[in-house]
Each structure stands twice: as C-alpha cells, then as structure tokens.
Design a protein around this motif. Sequence first.
Motif, PDB file in Angstrom:
ATOM      1  N   THR A  25       0.843  -1.200   0.000  1.00  0.00           N
ATOM      2  CA  THR A  25       0.000   0.000   0.000  1.00  0.00           C
ATOM      3  C   THR A  25       0.874   1.244   0.000  1.00  0.00           C
ATOM      4  N   PRO A  26       0.551   2.247  -0.833  1.00  0.00           N
ATOM      5  CA  PRO A  26       1.337   3.483  -0.817  1.00  0.00           C
ATOM      6  C   PRO A  26       1.015   4.317   0.427  1.00  0.00           C
ATOM      7  N   LYS A  27       2.045   4.952   0.960  1.00  0.00           N
ATOM      8  CA  LYS A  27       1.897   5.759   2.164  1.00  0.00           C
ATOM      9  C   LYS A  27       2.701   7.046   1.987  1.00  0.00           C
ATOM     10  N   ALA A  28       2.117   8.189   2.339  1.00  0.00           N
ATOM     11  CA  ALA A  28       2.814   9.477   2.245  1.00  0.00           C
ATOM     12  C   ALA A  28       3.762   9.610   3.426  1.00  0.00           C
ATOM     13  N   MET A  29       5.018   9.915   3.132  1.00  0.00           N
ATOM     14  CA  MET A  29       6.034  10.079   4.165  1.00  0.00           C
ATOM     15  C   MET A  29       6.273  11.572   4.426  1.00  0.00           C
ATOM     16  N   PRO A  30       6.805  11.925   5.599  1.00  0.00           N
ATOM     17  CA  PRO A  30       7.040  13.333   5.927  1.00  0.00           C
ATOM     18  C   PRO A  30       8.072  13.975   5.000  1.00  0.00           C
ATOM     19  N   ILE A  31       7.908  15.266   4.768  1.00  0.00           N
ATOM     20  CA  ILE A  31       8.832  16.051   3.951  1.00  0.00           C
ATOM     21  C   ILE A  31       9.163  17.328   4.712  1.00  0.00           C
ATOM     22  N   GLN A  32      10.400  17.811   4.563  1.00  0.00           N
ATOM     23  CA  GLN A  32      10.841  19.003   5.275  1.00  0.00           C
ATOM     24  C   GLN A  32      10.002  20.221   4.895  1.00  0.00           C
ATOM     25  N   LEU A  33       9.668  21.049   5.881  1.00  0.00           N
ATOM     26  CA  LEU A  33       8.897  22.268   5.625  1.00  0.00           C
ATOM     27  C   LEU A  33       9.658  23.244   4.732  1.00  0.00           C
ATOM     28  N   SER A  34      10.996  23.196   4.785  1.00  0.00           N
ATOM     29  CA  SER A  34      11.794  24.102   3.966  1.00  0.00           C
ATOM     30  C   SER A  34      11.697  23.755   2.484  1.00  0.00           C
ATOM     31  N   ASN A  35      11.272  22.556   2.164  1.00  0.00           N
ATOM     32  CA  ASN A  35      11.127  22.130   0.775  1.00  0.00           C
ATOM     33  C   ASN A  35       9.716  22.369   0.239  1.00  0.00           C
ATOM     34  N   LEU A  36       8.872  23.048   1.014  1.00  0.00           N
ATOM     35  CA  LEU A  36       7.492  23.320   0.616  1.00  0.00           C
ATOM     36  C   LEU A  36       7.258  24.817   0.526  1.00  0.00           C
ATOM     37  N   ALA A  37       6.401  25.213  -0.406  1.00  0.00           N
ATOM     38  CA  ALA A  37       5.979  26.613  -0.512  1.00  0.00           C
ATOM     39  C   ALA A  37       4.484  26.634  -0.759  1.00  0.00           C
ATOM     40  N   ILE A  38       3.806  27.581  -0.166  1.00  0.00           N
ATOM     41  CA  ILE A  38       2.361  27.691  -0.322  1.00  0.00           C
ATOM     42  C   ILE A  38       2.038  28.188  -1.730  1.00  0.00           C
ATOM     43  N   VAL A  39       0.889  27.758  -2.265  1.00  0.00           N
ATOM     44  CA  VAL A  39       0.463  28.140  -3.609  1.00  0.00           C
ATOM     45  C   VAL A  39      -0.512  29.311  -3.486  1.00  0.00           C
ATOM     46  N   ASP A  40      -0.247  30.388  -4.236  1.00  0.00           N
ATOM     47  CA  ASP A  40      -1.110  31.572  -4.168  1.00  0.00           C
ATOM     48  C   ASP A  40      -2.295  31.426  -5.124  1.00  0.00           C
ATOM     49  N   ALA A  41      -3.088  32.470  -5.273  1.00  0.00           N
ATOM     50  CA  ALA A  41      -4.288  32.436  -6.112  1.00  0.00           C
ATOM     51  C   ALA A  41      -3.944  32.220  -7.583  1.00  0.00           C
ATOM     52  N   ASN A  42      -2.740  32.609  -8.004  1.00  0.00           N
ATOM     53  CA  ASN A  42      -2.322  32.441  -9.399  1.00  0.00           C
ATOM     54  C   ASN A  42      -1.764  31.057  -9.675  1.00  0.00           C
ATOM     55  N   GLY A  43      -1.614  30.222  -8.639  1.00  0.00           N
ATOM     56  CA  GLY A  43      -1.086  28.877  -8.822  1.00  0.00           C
ATOM     57  C   GLY A  43       0.428  28.810  -8.771  1.00  0.00           C
ATOM     58  N   LYS A  44       1.085  29.872  -8.283  1.00  0.00           N
ATOM     59  CA  LYS A  44       2.543  29.903  -8.200  1.00  0.00           C
ATOM     60  C   LYS A  44       2.994  29.820  -6.746  1.00  0.00           C
ATOM     61  N   ALA A  45       4.231  29.381  -6.555  1.00  0.00           N
ATOM     62  CA  ALA A  45       4.806  29.296  -5.213  1.00  0.00           C
ATOM     63  C   ALA A  45       5.046  30.692  -4.668  1.00  0.00           C
ATOM     64  N   THR A  46       4.773  30.870  -3.390  1.00  0.00           N
ATOM     65  CA  THR A  46       4.971  32.169  -2.758  1.00  0.00           C
ATOM     66  C   THR A  46       5.460  31.979  -1.335  1.00  0.00           C
ATOM     67  N   ARG A  47       6.088  33.037  -0.817  1.00  0.00           N
ATOM     68  CA  ARG A  47       6.473  33.039   0.583  1.00  0.00           C
ATOM     69  C   ARG A  47       5.308  33.574   1.411  1.00  0.00           C
ATOM     70  N   VAL A  48       5.358  33.288   2.698  1.00  0.00           N
ATOM     71  CA  VAL A  48       4.279  33.687   3.606  1.00  0.00           C
ATOM     72  C   VAL A  48       4.774  34.795   4.514  1.00  0.00           C
ATOM     73  N   GLY A  49       3.967  35.835   4.654  1.00  0.00           N
ATOM     74  CA  GLY A  49       4.270  36.923   5.573  1.00  0.00           C
ATOM     75  C   GLY A  49       3.149  37.083   6.577  1.00  0.00           C
ATOM     76  N   PHE A  50       3.410  37.862   7.609  1.00  0.00           N
ATOM     77  CA  PHE A  50       2.407  38.128   8.636  1.00  0.00           C
ATOM     78  C   PHE A  50       2.178  39.626   8.723  1.00  0.00           C
ATOM     79  N   ARG A  51       0.930  40.007   8.948  1.00  0.00           N
ATOM     80  CA  ARG A  51       0.602  41.412   9.163  1.00  0.00           C
ATOM     81  C   ARG A  51      -0.615  41.488  10.081  1.00  0.00           C
TER      82      ARG A  51
END
Length: 101
Positions: free
Chosen positions: A58-84
């Motif tokens: 059975t296939p199982k999803a394994m953990p991946i480093q958070l540094s290797n992930l980027a959130i996808v914005d409304a345009n479908g591109k990778a973006t960084r996250v900020g706080f305000r």
Amino acid sequence: MAAKLRKGDKVIVLAGKDKGKTGEISSVDPTSGKAIVDGVNMAIRHVKQSQNDQGGRTPKAMPIQLSNLAIVDANGKATRVGFRMDGDNKVRYAKTTGDAI
C-alpha cells in the motif's frame, strides 16, 4: 513562532524527487519541522494480511521538510508567507499577491 504552513494548505514541492508536485498538507509536526502532504513523497508499505485486512503493498505518504514546501497563491505559483496585523488579528498573507491566506 507562528506557523507559516498549516494543515489544509495547498503547497508545492520545491526540492527533492517530487519537485513541482502539488498537494494538500494533511498533518504538520513542528518539533521535527516536517509535514505530510497528500500524494507527495510516497513510499510502499508492506502490510501483512489479517482477518480484517487484505494486506499487500500500500502506498503511504512520508514526511517532507517544511523548507522544501511553498504555499500556492491564487495564481497557482509558489509564494512566501508573511504576517501582518489586520485590525486586531494577525493574518498570514501571500508575498506575491498580498492576499490574506
């Protein structure tokens, strides 16, 4: 420290064997700095047959480093996250578009 990536976020993989794949975060482990993303970093788990289960590979999803992930914005591109501050609330926003996440 506030979490830039959370459960339910749609992310894209930036590095590794699954570079370019997208998926949704199903769980995050902040102490180890890893997340499990559906359909990314899959491994084969060999399950022994039991009275209630068929067993097999059975296939199982394994953990991946958070540094290797980027959130996808409304345009479908990778973006960084900020706080305000939005009034009295602290919100996350996409740095590329400026939209609140």
